[in-house]
Structures are given as structure tokens and as C-alpha cells.
Design a protein around this motif. Structure first.
Motif: not given
Length: 318
Positions: A96-121
Motif C-alpha cells: 500500500l502506497l501513499c503516493g498515487g492514491f487518495t484516501k478514498d482509493e486506499t479505503e476502497n482497496g482495503l475493502v477489496d482486499l478484505q473481500f478477497l480474504g487477503i490478511e496482510n499488507v
């Protein structure tokens, strides 16, 4: 499974893992599979997939004017993680990066990871764009890795950007951060760099992955300093063998690390690039053997999606 659980379940045995970069935009994921297949015999419990921030390109129009366009050269980190988990049945760690991503994009990405069962970042600030003198945060994005870490920790506590705290909405990510045995290049000294590392652990980081290094004593000193100051989370050494003579300069310049004199002398004495690769692999094999004796939890290799050198090293030590 969480990285910390993999380490605990190993009962002191050193694990093997590696990092991949997404293919260039438009390329097939087969290149990722080709980089993974030769390394699966060493039973990696997890595989990292990097994430790259956007860059800018300039498109020339018929009237001669240039238009500045945002362009992401290697997209697809989340999709690649899901594909790896599905095909190989191993855990993945998206960056997960700060650069290139908004806070909302980060949140949505984390939601997708949660859906997929990915437990580590792995939480990182990320690099500056090419052409920028220093890191420039994305509008409505995070300035520092600590800010991004706080967002992930908040979601683990059920706190989202636009919603109230809700126990039922908690995520459960195991969070990694970067560590720099030779200090981050923007830190004025090791003491200051260590202060921010300690802050991230106190905020909720669960493990540390180090920048590459070629002198094990720098890693040993880093770990001992962490332990002496109450940092007890696993500290995973990041490793990359020298494979070309140009890397003596390029790696030192890009990653702000020291190259040992003995390694430089050995590489400079080589007559061919094949000899250089052999020297680099042998140096890394010796590094790894010493690190295993020290009791490192994982040997984590930055492969750049090239399995060959890492396979040779793993064959010698596992």
C-alpha cells in the motif's frame, strides 16, 4: 493466514519468501507465474506484490501543445494477489502506497482486499515521481507512511473515512512496515529514523521488512537496537543479490546503501557478467547462512520477477 502466524508456526525455523513486481500495462500475468513456478519448491508461505505510483507522460496534440497525463505503468497489484492466492494457495502481501492514491482509493482497496480474504499488507510512503525533486503527496492522499498506517489501523477498529465507528465493520489486517538498517535517506540520522520506526510499531504495525543490505552487521545492529528499545515485532531481512556490475553503483544510488569493499573488489575483478552474477549469488548465499544462524524469521528476496538468482541461493541454503 497472517505473517505473524506463519512465523510463530515455524517454531524458530527460517522461512523463505519473495517479492514480485506487476507486469507492464497490457502484458499477461503469465510472466508472474513464470517467476513464481521455479521458487515454489521452497514452499514460500507468502509472496509480496509491489505497487507503483502513477507517473506523468506528455501527449503532443496536433496544434503542438503538450497535455500532461497521469499514467500508471504497472497496475494490478490487488488482482495479481488474488490470482496468486487462487493458483498457488499461498498468502500474498500487497504493498500500500501513499503516493498515487487518495484516501478514498486506499479505503476502497482495503475493502477489496478484505473481500478477497487477503490478511496482510505492507504500508509504505512510496517514492517520488520521476522528475520530482522530492515526494509530492497525491491530493487528498497521505503525506507520510504513518498517516497511511493510521488509516489501516482505524479500519481494523471499524473506523472508516465517512462512517462512524461500527464494531461489525472491522477489518483484520496484519500490517507490515519498512525498516532501514542504514537509515532512510531523508532521515538526518539513525536516531531520528528509529524514532519514527518506534512510532509506527506503537501505532499498531505487526512486522518489519528491511531495505536490502549487503553487510549483515548493519542488520544485526539494527535488530539489536530495536530489541533494546522495546520493539519486539518480527524483523524480516530484505535481500537481493548483485547480478550485474552496474548494480554496484545503481543499487547504492537508488537505495542509499553501502556496498562492502570486499564485494566491490570481487565484482571489479570479474572478466564477464556471468562471473559477476556468480560472485553476487555466492555473496548472498554466505549472507543467508549467517542470517539463519542469527535466527532471522524469514529470508525475503527482492526478485524483480527474475527467479533465476534467487533459486540458486535457495537451493544452497534450504
Amino acid at each position: 493466514m497472517k505473517i505473524t502466524e506463519h512465523i510463530a508456526n515455524a517454531n524458530g525455523k527460517t522461512l523463505f519468501s519473495f517479492e514480485l513486481i506487476p507486469p507492464l500495462k497490457g502484458q499477461s500475468i503469465q510472466g508472474i507465474y513464470d517467476a513464481i513456478d521455479p521458487l515454489m519448491e521452497f514452499k514460500p508461505p507468502f509472496i509480496d506484490v509491489t505497487s507503483l505510483r502513477e507517473d506523468f507522460i506528455y501527449k503532443e496534440h496536433d496544434n503542438g501543445l503538450l497535455e500532461k497525463l497521469s499514467y500508471r505503468k504497472r497496475p494490478g497489484t490487488i488482482a495479481i494477489c488474488a490470482a496468486i492466492m487462487n493458483k498457488y494457495k499461498v498468502d500474498t502481501v500487497p504493498h500500500l502506497l501513499c503516493g498515487g492514491f487518495t484516501k478514498d482509493e486506499t479505503e476502497n482497496g482495503l475493502v477489496d482486499l478484505q473481500f478477497l480474504g487477503i490478511e496482510n499488507v505492507l504500508v509504505l510512503r512510496g517514492d517520488a515521481r520521476r522528475g520530482d525533486a522530492s515526494f509530492v503527496p497525491t491530493p487528498n492522499g497521505h503525506n507520510y507512511a504513518t498517516d497511511l498506517l493510521k488509516q489501516v489501523v482505524n479500519m481494523n477498529n471499524g473506523i472508516y473515512l465517512h462512517e462512524h465507528n461500527d464494531e461489525s465493520l472491522k477489518t483484520d489486517f496484519c500490517i507490515g512496515i519498512a525498516g532501514y538498517p542504514e537509515k532512510h535517506f531523508e532521515a538526518p540520522n539513525l536516531k531520528t529514523d528509529f524514532k519514527y520506526l518506534r512510532q509506527k510499531v506503537d501505532m499498531g504495525a505487526n512486522f518489519i521488512v528491511t531495505q536490502m543490505f549487503f553487510d549483515n552487521q548493519k542488520y544485526f545492529d539494527f535488530v539489536n537496537n530495536c530489541r533494546a528499545n522495546g520493539i519486539t515485532v518480527p524483523i524480516i531481512p530484505g535481500l537481493k543479490p548483485v547480478t550485474t556490475s552496474k548494480q554496484l553503483i545503481n543499487l547504492a544510488k537508488t537505495f542509499h546503501i553501502d556496498m562492502p569493499e570486499d564485494l566491490c573488489d570481487a565484482v571489479n575483478s570479474c572478466k564477464t557478467e556471468k562471473d559477476v552474477k556468480d560472485i553476487g549469488v555466492e555473496w548472498m548465499i554466505n549472507q543467508c547462512r549467517e542470517l539463519i544462524k542469527f535466527g532471522v524469521p524469514v529470508l525475503h528476496f527482492y526478485t524483480m520477477s527474475n527467479a533465476g538468482p534467487t533459486k540458486r541461493i535457495a537451493e544452497a541454503i534450504f
